[in-house]
Design a protein around this motif. Sequence first.
Motif, PDB file in Angstrom:
ATOM      1  N   ALA A   1       0.843  -1.193   0.000  1.00 23.83           N
ATOM      2  CA  ALA A   1       0.000   0.000   0.000  1.00 23.83           C
ATOM      3  C   ALA A   1       0.878   1.242   0.000  1.00 23.83           C
ATOM      4  O   ALA A   1       1.942   1.252   0.618  1.00 23.83           O
ATOM      5  CB  ALA A   1      -0.906   0.008   1.225  1.00 23.83           C
ATOM      6  N   GLU A   2       0.423   2.264  -0.712  1.00 21.56           N
ATOM      7  CA  GLU A   2       1.097   3.565  -0.740  1.00 21.56           C
ATOM      8  C   GLU A   2       0.044   4.646  -0.678  1.00 21.56           C
ATOM      9  O   GLU A   2      -1.038   4.501  -1.251  1.00 21.56           O
ATOM     10  CB  GLU A   2       1.878   3.753  -2.043  1.00 21.56           C
ATOM     11  CG  GLU A   2       3.054   2.866  -2.215  1.00 21.56           C
ATOM     12  CD  GLU A   2       3.825   3.182  -3.503  1.00 21.56           C
ATOM     13  OE1 GLU A   2       3.563   4.228  -4.129  1.00 21.56           O
ATOM     14  OE2 GLU A   2       4.679   2.378  -3.862  1.00 21.56           O
ATOM     15  N   THR A   3       0.386   5.739  -0.003  1.00 24.09           N
ATOM     16  CA  THR A   3      -0.487   6.905  -0.004  1.00 24.09           C
ATOM     17  C   THR A   3       0.324   8.135   0.349  1.00 24.09           C
ATOM     18  O   THR A   3       1.447   8.033   0.830  1.00 24.09           O
ATOM     19  CB  THR A   3      -1.682   6.749   0.966  1.00 24.09           C
ATOM     20  OG1 THR A   3      -2.638   7.773   0.700  1.00 24.09           O
ATOM     21  CG2 THR A   3      -1.248   6.787   2.418  1.00 24.09           C
ATOM     22  N   CYS A   4      -0.265   9.263   0.078  1.00 18.72           N
ATOM     23  CA  CYS A   4       0.367  10.538   0.409  1.00 18.72           C
ATOM     24  C   CYS A   4      -0.691  11.397   1.079  1.00 18.72           C
ATOM     25  O   CYS A   4      -1.774  11.596   0.532  1.00 18.72           O
ATOM     26  CB  CYS A   4       0.891  11.205  -0.855  1.00 18.72           C
ATOM     27  SG  CYS A   4       1.925  12.640  -0.525  1.00 18.72           S
TER      28      CYS A   4
ATOM     29  N   ALA B   1       6.860   5.560   7.223  1.00 19.49           N
ATOM     30  CA  ALA B   1       6.156   6.824   7.045  1.00 19.49           C
ATOM     31  C   ALA B   1       7.087   7.989   7.319  1.00 19.49           C
ATOM     32  O   ALA B   1       7.925   7.922   8.227  1.00 19.49           O
ATOM     33  CB  ALA B   1       4.952   6.896   7.983  1.00 19.49           C
ATOM     34  N   ASP B   2       6.933   9.055   6.523  1.00 21.15           N
ATOM     35  CA  ASP B   2       7.657  10.293   6.771  1.00 21.15           C
ATOM     36  C   ASP B   2       7.179  10.883   8.091  1.00 21.15           C
ATOM     37  O   ASP B   2       6.012  10.729   8.465  1.00 21.15           O
ATOM     38  CB  ASP B   2       7.373  11.316   5.667  1.00 21.15           C
ATOM     39  CG  ASP B   2       7.895  10.896   4.307  1.00 21.15           C
ATOM     40  OD1 ASP B   2       8.821  10.066   4.254  1.00 21.15           O
ATOM     41  OD2 ASP B   2       7.378  11.406   3.302  1.00 21.15           O
ATOM     42  N   LEU B   3       8.089  11.566   8.768  1.00 19.52           N
ATOM     43  CA  LEU B   3       7.736  12.257  10.010  1.00 19.52           C
ATOM     44  C   LEU B   3       8.126  13.717   9.917  1.00 19.52           C
ATOM     45  O   LEU B   3       9.205  14.041   9.422  1.00 19.52           O
ATOM     46  CB  LEU B   3       8.508  11.670  11.199  1.00 19.52           C
ATOM     47  CG  LEU B   3       8.069  10.367  11.795  1.00 19.52           C
ATOM     48  CD1 LEU B   3       9.000   9.981  12.937  1.00 19.52           C
ATOM     49  CD2 LEU B   3       6.637  10.450  12.305  1.00 19.52           C
ATOM     50  N   PRO B   4       7.292  14.603  10.437  1.00 24.38           N
ATOM     51  CA  PRO B   4       7.730  15.986  10.545  1.00 24.38           C
ATOM     52  C   PRO B   4       8.803  16.083  11.636  1.00 24.38           C
ATOM     53  O   PRO B   4       8.857  15.259  12.548  1.00 24.38           O
ATOM     54  CB  PRO B   4       6.459  16.744  10.935  1.00 24.38           C
ATOM     55  CG  PRO B   4       5.495  15.728  11.407  1.00 24.38           C
ATOM     56  CD  PRO B   4       5.916  14.407  10.853  1.00 24.38           C
TER      57      PRO B   4
ATOM     58  N   ALA C   1      -0.791   6.754   9.353  1.00 28.09           N
ATOM     59  CA  ALA C   1       0.633   7.060   9.195  1.00 28.09           C
ATOM     60  C   ALA C   1       0.859   8.218   8.230  1.00 28.09           C
ATOM     61  O   ALA C   1       1.805   8.988   8.392  1.00 28.09           O
ATOM     62  CB  ALA C   1       1.386   5.823   8.720  1.00 28.09           C
ATOM     63  N   ALA C   2      -0.010   8.357   7.230  1.00 26.84           N
ATOM     64  CA  ALA C   2       0.121   9.447   6.262  1.00 26.84           C
ATOM     65  C   ALA C   2      -0.572  10.725   6.728  1.00 26.84           C
ATOM     66  O   ALA C   2      -0.456  11.757   6.087  1.00 26.84           O
ATOM     67  CB  ALA C   2      -0.450   9.022   4.913  1.00 26.84           C
ATOM     68  N   GLY C   3      -1.296  10.625   7.841  1.00 29.57           N
ATOM     69  CA  GLY C   3      -1.999  11.799   8.353  1.00 29.57           C
ATOM     70  C   GLY C   3      -3.281  12.121   7.615  1.00 29.57           C
ATOM     71  O   GLY C   3      -3.748  13.252   7.636  1.00 29.57           O
TER      72      GLY C   3
ATOM     73  N   THR D   1       3.060  14.066   3.212  1.00 32.58           N
ATOM     74  CA  THR D   1       3.497  12.971   4.080  1.00 32.58           C
ATOM     75  C   THR D   1       3.225  11.642   3.388  1.00 32.58           C
ATOM     76  O   THR D   1       2.080  11.298   3.126  1.00 32.58           O
ATOM     77  CB  THR D   1       2.762  13.019   5.435  1.00 32.58           C
ATOM     78  OG1 THR D   1       3.003  14.284   6.035  1.00 32.58           O
ATOM     79  CG2 THR D   1       3.241  11.914   6.351  1.00 32.58           C
ATOM     80  N   GLU D   2       4.295  10.907   3.097  1.00 32.42           N
ATOM     81  CA  GLU D   2       4.160   9.622   2.419  1.00 32.42           C
ATOM     82  C   GLU D   2       4.173   8.472   3.412  1.00 32.42           C
ATOM     83  O   GLU D   2       4.878   8.523   4.420  1.00 32.42           O
ATOM     84  CB  GLU D   2       5.312   9.428   1.433  1.00 32.42           C
ATOM     85  CG  GLU D   2       5.273  10.370   0.265  1.00 32.42           C
ATOM     86  CD  GLU D   2       6.402  10.121  -0.720  1.00 32.42           C
ATOM     87  OE1 GLU D   2       7.052   9.060  -0.652  1.00 32.42           O
ATOM     88  OE2 GLU D   2       6.631  11.005  -1.559  1.00 32.42           O
TER      89      GLU D   2
END
Length: 187
Positions: free
Chosen positions: A47-50, A85-88, A170-172, A55-56
Amino acid sequence: MTDMSAIPLVFRDAVAALTSPSPRGEIELDELRPPKRLAPWTYALGAETCGPGGTEATARLVLLHDPSGQPEWEGVLRLVVYLRADLPRDLAHDGATSELGWSWLTGALRSCHAPYTALGGTVTLSSSTGFGRLATPQPEHELELRASWTPPDEELSAHARAFHELVSSAAGLPPVGVRMPGHRPPS
């Protein structure tokens, strides 16, 4: 070509249930080549999402089936998830972020009513800075979650929905039906 009668019915039913719910529109779901050495029968989804702000999140969900069972599984089926997942930056340095990542999984399982036993896993936070040809303007931060659990039977549709929810969290992504200012849902 695989002889369908050679595939255990419990595994066929589990795969059918795992692939039955459709993810929300923002999530791209694909069948992946599963690992072969973990169990006699395996299946995998990616699975992929943005999410908002770019945020990926990417994830894999692997179904394992050993008709003989494995003692540490406490059953004949096992689900394994890997999420990145990307994190700020502010979350990357917050001591509670590991617990947040773990709560994405446990909360998704709970809210989707996906029963399980023998749940275990890890959350890893990392930061990296590129140099030279890989130079990045700012350090990049990410969270990796690795976990596995045993479902009580082959009815895995709730587990599939929990996987979709985990990736969304995870992608927010906002809850389904909630619009965030400046974020357009897919058409």
